[in-house]
Design an enzyme around this catalytic site. Structure first.
Site, short mmCIF file in Angstrom:
data_model
loop_
_atom_site.label_atom_id
_atom_site.label_comp_id
_atom_site.label_asym_id
_atom_site.label_seq_id
_atom_site.Cartn_x
_atom_site.Cartn_y
_atom_site.Cartn_z
N ASP B 35 0.92 -1.20 0.12
CA ASP B 35 -0.10 -0.15 0.06
C ASP B 35 0.76 1.13 0.08
OD1 ASP B 35 -2.02 1.73 0.14
OD2 ASP B 35 -2.90 0.69 1.83
N ASP B 36 1.03 1.89 -1.06
CA ASP B 36 1.60 3.35 -1.24
C ASP B 36 3.29 3.03 -1.35
OD1 ASP B 36 -0.56 4.41 -1.13
OD2 ASP B 36 -0.32 5.81 0.55
N CYS B 75 -5.35 3.92 -4.72
CA CYS B 75 -5.67 2.70 -4.04
C CYS B 75 -6.86 1.87 -4.65
CB CYS B 75 -5.70 2.91 -2.41
SG CYS B 75 -6.51 4.22 -2.23
N HIS B 138 -10.84 -2.25 0.13
CA HIS B 138 -11.15 -1.20 -0.53
C HIS B 138 -11.87 -1.12 -1.68
CE1 HIS B 138 -8.48 2.97 0.06
NE2 HIS B 138 -9.37 2.93 0.77
N ASP B 285 0.39 -1.11 -4.82
CA ASP B 285 -0.94 -0.40 -5.53
C ASP B 285 -0.83 0.91 -6.21
OD1 ASP B 285 -0.83 1.26 -3.12
OD2 ASP B 285 -2.87 0.89 -2.68
N ASN B 286 -0.07 1.77 -5.65
CA ASN B 286 0.56 3.06 -6.35
C ASN B 286 1.91 3.70 -6.07
OD1 ASN B 286 -2.39 3.88 -4.43
ND2 ASN B 286 -0.44 4.60 -4.10
#
Lengths: 521, 521
Positions: B35-36, B75, B138, B285-286
């Site tokens: 995540d991130d 996300c 999410h 995710d990004n």
């Protein structure tokens, strides 16, 4: 019982013999110094196009040092520091013509490495080392400054950058030497096609290196090879078989050829069976020249700005130490280290004490390299630009006392050392003093120097109270050397290098009209 | 002779049996989605503090994909794309409230993943896979949108980000579910200490993952584990034993714990002897959320900007494929690939045909992964922000049709998606259209998107003539899904998730008052 004892005895004496031999026989030393290659140009350091399988393997077989620095953000002073173990401001490789200016050794430079300095090959001679430099010298091109006058036994390469081609009446092309005589000139006998980027120079440098290693291995004499290839300095070049092979264009092609060459040299050591007796260190002279990017400049990875600046992008270097059987494979050391340490460390490996009549800035890294990668020797890193201490790193913290990328005048003509990057108040276009309140970064959290610590925080005040005495002490003990890079003169250029007569390549230069060199940045 | 024949026969039948089994038995699939976490957060991708020995080893044992992308620079849409194999603009995970806006699933979102979509675990059921999601979902938090309603058999984790703590009368804390019922809430039963950064959530997620793998291994049933830990999303957290261990502060501590967890999962597969039958893929995710840097944001290495943007820093992801005995160790593939390929590739591994009644954007990567790392399947990468196609990559070239970092209004309040970076005309603070004359970069020479090709060059014109028809074709065939992220309502928040009664943790929300969500960037 008797037989068993005999075996034990033989075994023991073998151990004694070998550890004894190991201590007595100093290892060969190879320092591979790249030219303008950036920290981020290696696959193992994050280059997305992963062009360096041999360097990545070298790191996997040896030790990677992500916190390794040069002594100055450009070529000549950096190289002078490596070979003297001393900061350029001590060894004279700086200018005092103006404040905080980068100076180097173009053709018109009058000076060069001072005779007062004791270069690494001079020291290594004490233990019978034979030394060769292959590639770029850059410590002055007038006769008294050349490698064979300064401790090297052999040289194949050039005294200056491969800029050109020049009109020989205004400016001669740079000579390529074999030992003490020129063999020809760049763009004449030694071709670099600026259109296609083709040149076989790296192959020549590779062959020269391999040949020297073979001769020394055969002669069983310890050697020091200073392999200073320059294909990644603009104008960037590569051999035909590498041109067009990378995803990055000409620059990546040059990296691939250098990587290939490193692989060949390491493989050669193994073929000759001397890899366990040869210490190899790979690094670069300064950060990638972003001014030449993207076509002829490399990558400084996540770091700020590039060559010419005292931001991380200008001075943090790729660095790998390799010595099978001695340096533990696949290790990473976060030791703060620099090119001057290569002087002291090489002397330690050779069993030679460093000169005691002068300050040596290099540290002996052997405890980190050979015994304990997790050991962190306590020491600061000093970032100089010319005659000014611009910044200091202590542990994870870096304090900028002066900031400057380049002048507004230069910047407005399109010269940009930080393309696409701008950190307000940090990448300044005037020389900005912060000595009363340095700009401080935590390089662990913020390797890109983008988030200055706030002055009113406890963290800032704590750091400042630790860094200030280090700076004070350093400045108090600093005795600058006589600046060697102040004077220029068209008459001193490479008009008639030794050996030119035999080749019919002597040129006639102008009358001597020395002037104070102008160093714009 | 008879004995020898018997041995031969047994040996042969063993071979036949096993290769037969291998073909028929689909491999387990583990997708680890961070995540991130940024491209530059892995040691093998250049993070200077080298905190990821396990991920680096995973790359050395498997395949590194430096050109791997997400489907959206944030996300929810990215996760929806992974699980549907379709661009967010097709699967509905976008907003049409305003032009080119990033939308996700905060607590007040009314929508979620459409019932029309067919998620990966639903498809994998066809071949008897048991699926578990561990961590962040999410894709909508209202009952009908939760994992067990959308193909997963098990879930341990939370539907939204771990923001908070909230005053329960204004906004409830996010629930943590075990399967279809909540177990407690963040900051209540599931502690995150925002002062110290301490939380044991990653350890819980690790245990849940290991336990599921063990159960499935014992049951000899193929499994899909979607391991979606979120420790590197702000507020960043780590367990006590990792806090203070990295050089980067809390963010690096979280990376170290995630890296440790990846190592534990791979080791567990080996312990259970199922590593040759388990395909593992690691990605994020990004891009790193530079808005949270340096304390709670990661690194995008040499790339431009971060999360929320369609520059490389927003969408290029770390990616490693691992499957001992099937994926050749130590390989690098430059294949342009993305999270949607994980859908199609997983189906291919399981021997299932993708849905034929809709466009699937994912590509089957098995030819690259299993057979030929040097193979490059021809395909573009589309960079969307909300409902707009911002940029397209084809080979080494990327054309920006729209540029935007964030608005001047936001930027002036200190929200900066490109701290320390500014590329004139590129990192624009208004939505700038370039459809008639896209800004084009060569990502090989210029991965940092700092040097646009000059429009009048042959190179630019050649590239444009190749990219234009790709864009035209893509737009012509694009049928956008119904946008699911347009409406917000305080009434839909996690006031009374399933299972709250048993725990006495039901809260009363306000009356329904839906509004069109405001997506500022």
């Amino acid at each position: 019982m008797r037989a068993a004892s005999a075996v034990t005895l033989t075994f023991l004496s073998a151990i004694i013999c070998c550890s004894f031999t190991l201590q007595l026989s100093p290892p060969n030393i190879i320092i591979m110094l790249m030219d303008d290659m950036g920290w981020g140009d290696l696959g193992v350091l994050g280059q997305p196009s992963k062009e360096t399988p041999n360097l990545d393997a070298m790191a996997a077989q040896g030790m990677l040092l992500p916190n390794f620095y040069t002594a100055n953000p450009l070529c000549s002073p950096s190289r002078a520091a490596l070979l003297t173990g001393r900061l350029p401001v001590r060894n004279g490789f700086y200018t005092s013509n103006a404040h905080a200016r980068n100076a180097y050794t173009p053709q018109e430079i009058v000076g060069g490495i001072s005779k007062e300095e004791i270069l690494l090959p001079q020291m290594l001679k004490k233990k019978g080392y034979v030394s060769k430099i292959v590639g770029k010298w850059h410590l002055g091109h007038r006769p008294q400054y050349l490698p064979l006058e300064n401790g090297f036994d052999e040289w194949f390469g050039a005294p200056n950058c491969h800029f050109g081609p020049y009109n020989s009446s205004i400016r001669p092309n740079i000579p390529v030497y074999n030992n003490s005589e020129m063999l020809g000139r760049y763009y004449e006998e030694f071709k670099i096609d600026k259109e296609t980027g083709e040149s076989n120079l790296t192959q020549l440098y590779l062959t020269e290196g391999l040949d020297f290693i073979l001769r020394q291995s055969d002669a069983q004499q310890p050697f020091f090879l200073y392999w200073a290839a320059d294909a990644t300095h603009a104008p960037v070049y590569a051999s035909k078989r590498f041109l067009g092979k990378s995803q990055r264009g000409r620059y990546g092609d040059a990296v691939m050829e250098l990587d290939y060459s490193v692989g060949q040299i390491l493989a050669w050591l193994k073929t000759l069976g001397i890899e366990n007796n040869t210490f190899v260190f790979f690094t670069s002279d300064n950060g990638a020249a972003l001014i030449s990017a993207p076509n002829e400049g490399g990558s400084n990875g996540p770091f700020l700005c590039g060559k010419e600046t005292t931001f991380e992008g200008g001075m943090r270097e790729p660095a790998i130490a390799w010595w099978p059987g001695h340096i533990k494979e696949g290790t990473v050391s976060f030791q703060l280290a620099n090119v001057m340490d290569l002087y002291t460390t090489s002397l330690a490996l050779a069993g030679i004490s460093p000169p005691e009549d002068r300050t040596i800035d290099g540290l002996d890294l052997t405890p980190v390299l050979l015994n304990e990668p997790h050991l962190l020797l306590d020491r600061p890193i000093f970032y100089y630009r010319g005659n000014e201490l611009m910044a200091v790193r202590l542990g994870q913290y870096k304090a900028h006392y002066w900031t400057w990328s380049n002048s507004w005048e230069e910047f407005k003509t399109g010269i940009n050392f930080c393309p696409g990057q701008e950190v307000p108040g940090v990448t300044t276009h005037n020389q900005k003093e912060h000595t009363m309140q340095p700009i401080i970064f935590h390089l662990g959290r913020d390797p890109g120097e983008k988030f200055p610590l706030r002055v009113l925080t406890k963290e800032y005040q704590d750091v400042l109270s630790r860094i200030s005495p280090v700076v004070e002490q350093h400045k108090k003990n600093m005795i600058p050397g006589i600046p060697q890079l102040n004077m220029c003169d068209m008459a001193v250029m490479n008009w008639a290098p030794a050996g030119c007569e035999k080749l019919g390549k002597c040129l006639k230069g102008p009358e001597s009209k020395p002037w104070k060199c102008d160093w714009p940045h």
